[in-house]
Scaffold this motif. Sequence first.
Motif, PDB file in Angstrom:
ATOM      1  N   GLY A   1      29.909  26.375  55.353  1.00 20.88           N
ATOM      2  CA  GLY A   1      29.947  27.759  55.799  1.00 20.88           C
ATOM      3  C   GLY A   1      29.959  28.769  54.669  1.00 20.88           C
ATOM      4  O   GLY A   1      30.063  29.981  54.905  1.00 20.88           O
ATOM      5  N   ALA A   2      29.837  28.286  53.452  1.00 20.04           N
ATOM      6  CA  ALA A   2      29.880  29.194  52.301  1.00 20.04           C
ATOM      7  C   ALA A   2      29.080  28.621  51.139  1.00 20.04           C
ATOM      8  O   ALA A   2      28.905  27.401  51.027  1.00 20.04           O
ATOM      9  N   ALA A   3      28.601  29.515  50.282  1.00 21.27           N
ATOM     10  CA  ALA A   3      27.806  29.106  49.125  1.00 21.27           C
ATOM     11  C   ALA A   3      28.647  28.363  48.108  1.00 21.27           C
ATOM     12  O   ALA A   3      29.857  28.581  48.008  1.00 21.27           O
ATOM     13  N   SER A   4      28.019  27.500  47.346  1.00 15.53           N
ATOM     14  CA  SER A   4      28.704  26.768  46.280  1.00 15.53           C
ATOM     15  C   SER A   4      29.334  27.756  45.301  1.00 15.53           C
ATOM     16  O   SER A   4      28.698  28.720  44.885  1.00 15.53           O
ATOM     17  N   GLY A   5      30.586  27.512  44.962  1.00 10.74           N
ATOM     18  CA  GLY A   5      31.271  28.389  44.016  1.00 10.74           C
ATOM     19  C   GLY A   5      31.992  29.556  44.659  1.00 10.74           C
ATOM     20  O   GLY A   5      32.549  30.412  43.955  1.00 10.74           O
ATOM     21  N   TYR A   6      32.041  29.590  46.003  1.00 11.06           N
ATOM     22  CA  TYR A   6      32.641  30.744  46.667  1.00 11.06           C
ATOM     23  C   TYR A   6      34.125  30.919  46.336  1.00 11.06           C
ATOM     24  O   TYR A   6      34.628  32.046  46.276  1.00 11.06           O
ATOM     25  N   SER A   7      34.837  29.818  46.117  1.00  9.76           N
ATOM     26  CA  SER A   7      36.283  29.941  45.840  1.00  9.76           C
ATOM     27  C   SER A   7      36.528  30.623  44.498  1.00  9.76           C
ATOM     28  O   SER A   7      37.424  31.473  44.372  1.00  9.76           O
ATOM     29  N   ASP A   8      35.736  30.274  43.478  1.00  8.17           N
ATOM     30  CA  ASP A   8      35.861  30.937  42.180  1.00  8.17           C
ATOM     31  C   ASP A   8      35.456  32.403  42.287  1.00  8.17           C
ATOM     32  O   ASP A   8      36.039  33.272  41.634  1.00  8.17           O
ATOM     33  N   PHE A   9      34.445  32.664  43.106  1.00  8.23           N
ATOM     34  CA  PHE A   9      33.990  34.040  43.326  1.00  8.23           C
ATOM     35  C   PHE A   9      35.123  34.881  43.910  1.00  8.23           C
ATOM     36  O   PHE A   9      35.427  35.985  43.421  1.00  8.23           O
ATOM     37  N   LEU A  10      35.773  34.363  44.942  1.00  7.09           N
ATOM     38  CA  LEU A  10      36.877  35.084  45.572  1.00  7.09           C
ATOM     39  C   LEU A  10      38.068  35.240  44.632  1.00  7.09           C
ATOM     40  O   LEU A  10      38.676  36.311  44.548  1.00  7.09           O
ATOM     41  N   LEU A  11      38.372  34.170  43.911  1.00  7.03           N
ATOM     42  CA  LEU A  11      39.497  34.225  42.987  1.00  7.03           C
ATOM     43  C   LEU A  11      39.200  35.173  41.825  1.00  7.03           C
ATOM     44  O   LEU A  11      40.096  35.883  41.350  1.00  7.03           O
ATOM     45  N   GLY A  12      37.941  35.182  41.378  1.00  5.77           N
ATOM     46  CA  GLY A  12      37.552  36.109  40.317  1.00  5.77           C
ATOM     47  C   GLY A  12      37.775  37.547  40.735  1.00  5.77           C
ATOM     48  O   GLY A  12      38.283  38.374  39.961  1.00  5.77           O
ATOM     49  N   LEU A  13      37.411  37.865  41.980  1.00  8.16           N
ATOM     50  CA  LEU A  13      37.640  39.209  42.505  1.00  8.16           C
ATOM     51  C   LEU A  13      39.137  39.524  42.553  1.00  8.16           C
ATOM     52  O   LEU A  13      39.568  40.609  42.155  1.00  8.16           O
ATOM     53  N   LYS A  14      39.909  38.575  43.045  1.00 10.27           N
ATOM     54  CA  LYS A  14      41.362  38.772  43.120  1.00 10.27           C
ATOM     55  C   LYS A  14      41.949  39.049  41.744  1.00 10.27           C
ATOM     56  O   LYS A  14      42.768  39.958  41.573  1.00 10.27           O
ATOM     57  N   LYS A  15      41.536  38.266  40.746  1.00 15.21           N
ATOM     58  CA  LYS A  15      42.068  38.416  39.398  1.00 15.21           C
ATOM     59  C   LYS A  15      41.703  39.772  38.802  1.00 15.21           C
ATOM     60  O   LYS A  15      42.397  40.275  37.906  1.00 15.21           O
ATOM     61  N   GLN A  16      40.614  40.356  39.282  1.00 12.80           N
ATOM     62  CA  GLN A  16      40.205  41.669  38.780  1.00 12.80           C
ATOM     63  C   GLN A  16      40.782  42.806  39.616  1.00 12.80           C
ATOM     64  O   GLN A  16      40.406  43.958  39.436  1.00 12.80           O
ATOM     65  N   GLY A  17      41.692  42.478  40.517  1.00 10.50           N
ATOM     66  CA  GLY A  17      42.399  43.508  41.266  1.00 10.50           C
ATOM     67  C   GLY A  17      41.817  43.888  42.608  1.00 10.50           C
ATOM     68  O   GLY A  17      42.264  44.865  43.231  1.00 10.50           O
ATOM     69  N   TYR A  18      40.847  43.123  43.077  1.00  7.81           N
ATOM     70  CA  TYR A  18      40.218  43.450  44.362  1.00  7.81           C
ATOM     71  C   TYR A  18      41.178  43.227  45.520  1.00  7.81           C
ATOM     72  O   TYR A  18      41.893  42.231  45.560  1.00  7.81           O
ATOM     73  N   LYS A  19      41.203  44.156  46.470  1.00  3.90           N
ATOM     74  CA  LYS A  19      42.041  44.044  47.648  1.00  3.90           C
ATOM     75  C   LYS A  19      41.154  43.667  48.837  1.00  3.90           C
ATOM     76  O   LYS A  19      40.329  44.477  49.281  1.00  3.90           O
ATOM     77  N   PHE A  20      41.304  42.469  49.317  1.00  7.28           N
ATOM     78  CA  PHE A  20      40.475  42.008  50.421  1.00  7.28           C
ATOM     79  C   PHE A  20      40.867  42.715  51.718  1.00  7.28           C
ATOM     80  O   PHE A  20      42.043  42.752  52.095  1.00  7.28           O
ATOM     81  N   THR A  21      39.871  43.260  52.389  1.00  8.00           N
ATOM     82  CA  THR A  21      40.096  43.986  53.632  1.00  8.00           C
ATOM     83  C   THR A  21      40.178  42.998  54.799  1.00  8.00           C
ATOM     84  O   THR A  21      39.862  41.818  54.669  1.00  8.00           O
TER      85      THR A  21
END
Length: 349
Positions: free
Chosen positions: A77-97
Amino acid sequence: MLNNKLIAASLTAVMALGAVVPVMDVNAASIKVASKSSQTSKKKAMYTYAKKMMKQNKDGVNGTAKIFSKTDFKTTGAASGYSDFLLGLKKQGYKFTKANKKLVKKNLIVSSKSDPATLATAIIGLQAIGVNPTKYTPAGAKKSLNLVNTLYKQSMSKQTVNVQSQALVAVSSNKTFKKPSKAKFSKSSLSLKIAKSQQSNKGWAYNNTVASVDSDTTAAAVNALMMGKSTNKKVTKAEIAGRSYLKKNIYKSGAFGYTYQGKQNPNANSTAEGILALSTTKTSFKFVNKTALKKGQTATPLKTMFSYVKADGSVKDAYSMVLAYGQVSLAATAANNGNYSKKLVYTFK
């Protein structure tokens, strides 16, 4: 002022990097490093690009390809590497809606029958968006599922070292995770299994053959072993030897890569993986963006990795921006503006 004589490395440094710590002073004085201003600029550009990817649910390379889609990715249900993508956003301060979380949870395919790699990836990805993987209700399911327990009950004996490393990182990512009574492995036993698959040249390979050893698999194994925190001497020895392999196989440009048909292929992803592994100890951390790993090296891995980041924030030659952003952003996080941190990037609590 430094002279032209080689400076002998201390015993402590030798032990920490596998008895192969670079001892030259000329390169240390002339090596190109990533300045703080350039790091800030590159990270900002990447973050802006990744936020658009998340908002549009587009993979950043193919205009029609999605990051999360049950139709496009029928088993995950998701592209390869999606977990690192999400974690990368989190580490850069992204607030998931709420919409972001709904998108991920709606498309993510995971169940008690999922393979170890799928489970391990979901455990990291869900934590990144603030969802507890031990009490997760998959889309369409009526009952919650403890993904950590489910992973622990999977056999690791026939898995590749890459999958074993993923699993070890996942179960080690949160100190609240507990090993269930009927687990088929522990963090200690899995760490030892990974250590035992190290090849004669001190690296690891996806297929456990010395001919296929590469920097990516080696760096992933080193990072996983550090996450596992085993005190077994065979494991700690393997960690040290793994970093020594990376020292020997860094390119003069400061990049890591792979060799195919006799041709070197340096790239951002491999370099990012190398940075993650070097960031796991205080002694090896200085090789990320301060000191050369080998004689003749012209730039640090961090400097070289950021050279692949284009002005718009995309990564040069990336076949998947999902994976490229994830790995590069996590490596930038591990670099931590030049300040070593004991908390590894895949650690949540």
